[in-house]
Scaffold this active site. Structure first.
Site, short mmCIF file in Angstrom:
data_model
loop_
_atom_site.label_atom_id
_atom_site.label_comp_id
_atom_site.label_asym_id
_atom_site.label_seq_id
_atom_site.Cartn_x
_atom_site.Cartn_y
_atom_site.Cartn_z
CG ASP A 1 75.04 -1.12 1.03
OD1 ASP A 1 75.47 -1.68 2.04
OD2 ASP A 1 75.63 -0.17 0.47
CB SER A 2 73.96 -0.65 5.64
OG SER A 2 75.09 0.01 5.07
CB CYS B 1 76.54 -4.49 1.83
SG CYS B 1 77.09 -4.08 3.50
CG ASN B 2 82.75 -4.94 0.50
OD1 ASN B 2 82.41 -3.86 0.04
ND2 ASN B 2 83.50 -5.78 -0.18
CB THR B 3 79.59 -5.07 6.45
OG1 THR B 3 80.66 -4.13 6.45
CG2 THR B 3 79.33 -5.51 7.87
CB CYS C 1 83.51 0.08 2.12
SG CYS C 1 81.89 0.77 2.60
CB THR C 2 79.49 -0.98 -1.89
OG1 THR C 2 78.70 -0.88 -0.69
CG2 THR C 2 79.74 -2.45 -2.19
CG HIS C 3 78.77 3.63 1.58
ND1 HIS C 3 78.25 2.41 1.97
CD2 HIS C 3 77.80 4.54 1.83
CE1 HIS C 3 77.02 2.59 2.43
NE2 HIS C 3 76.72 3.88 2.36
#
Length: 272
Positions: free
Chosen positions: A16-17, A79-81, A186-188
């Site tokens: 992920d980011s 991560c969706n993005t 969003c995973t966050h």
């Protein structure tokens, strides 16, 4: 890749980011308490959302390759993005040697329930052709509201309590009061799911249903490698946790321990 034999160690990598991968990592840990985990993120390059698709893809691929160097049985793009922009590139680079599992907003199960749906997502994802395509495919007959959540992922990443409260309140104000389900796009956001529920839940209405992706992608990663839930490894070794920050092997970030998912990973990984 053949199925994992009984007694084999399982190693799952997640990328992920930032610390949004904690939710899926904790889901893997709950399904396979013996699994070794590799968490690869990009604090030097986040946030990824404002980047061009080409730049984002290059950074995501670098994060994926850093994880792949630790020879996991599977990689979750948590991560969706990154799943929207970089999944084909990552798969082309790593598969079939390492199965790659992407993250898709849980629009389909949310639409299957009763009542209107809201999709909370980053501004870059909200209104995107990708998200609109999922809505048309899975929720064509459902009242869906796309809710942009500027700043929420960053607030969660840095465990900024004031900013989390403010950004959740702003998104809740854009969410219709009759919504019965919220998709966490969003995973966050999954790390603050109960705070989102408290902000959106209306008095005297049935409990709000939140739809995240962590459990589904964790289960899919195990299915892809033929590993069953439970504790199969027979060597008795404690599960390992490797943390890669923009390719550097370091400790779990302090901010991660703010969340229950991060504390779970640290508690069962004595190496930390």
């Amino acid at each position: 890749m053949g199925p994992i034999d009984y007694g084999d160690r399982v190693k799952i990598a997640l990328m992920d980011s930032g610390i949004g991968l904690l939710a899926a990592a904790a889901a893997v840990r709950r399904l396979r308490p013996d699994a070794d985990l590799v968490l690869s993120s990009d604090p030097d390059g986040m946030p990824w959302g404002p980047r061009t698709a080409e730049d984002l893809t290059a950074r995501a691929l670098a994060v994926a390759e850093a994880a792949a160097a630790h020879r996991p049985d599977a990689l979750i793009v948590a991560c969706n993005t990154a799943s929207v922009h970089a999944l084909p590139t990552i798969r082309a680079a790593l598969e079939p040697a390492i199965p790659v599992v992407g993250t898709v907003p849980a629009i389909k199960p949310a639409a299957a329930g009763a009542g209107p749906v809201a999709i909370w997502a980053t501004p870059a994802t909200t209104g995107s052709p990708y998200q609109r395509g999922l809505i048309e495919r899975f929720a064509g007959d459902v009242d869906v509201t796309e809710v942009p959540c500027p700043g929420l992922a960053d607030a969660v990443q840095y465990a900024d309590e004031k900013a989390i409260d403010e950004t959740i309140a702003a998104a809740a104000a854009l969410t219709p009061p009759d919504v019965r389900a919220v998709v966490l796009g969003c995973t966050h956001y999954e790390l603050v799911a109960e705070r989102i529920r408290a902000a959106v839940q209306q008095p005297r209405l049935p409990p709000l249903v939140l739809h995240g992706s962590a459990g589904a992608v964790a289960a899919q990663a195990l299915r892809r490698i033929g590993a069953r839930p439970g504790t199969d490894a027979g060597d008795g070794a404690a599960p390992g946790l490797t943390v890669l920050l923009s390719g550097r092997e370091e400790a779990l970030p302090r901010e991660a321990l703010t969340y229950a998912e991060g504390r779970l990973l640290a508690a069962v990984s004595p190496a930390l």
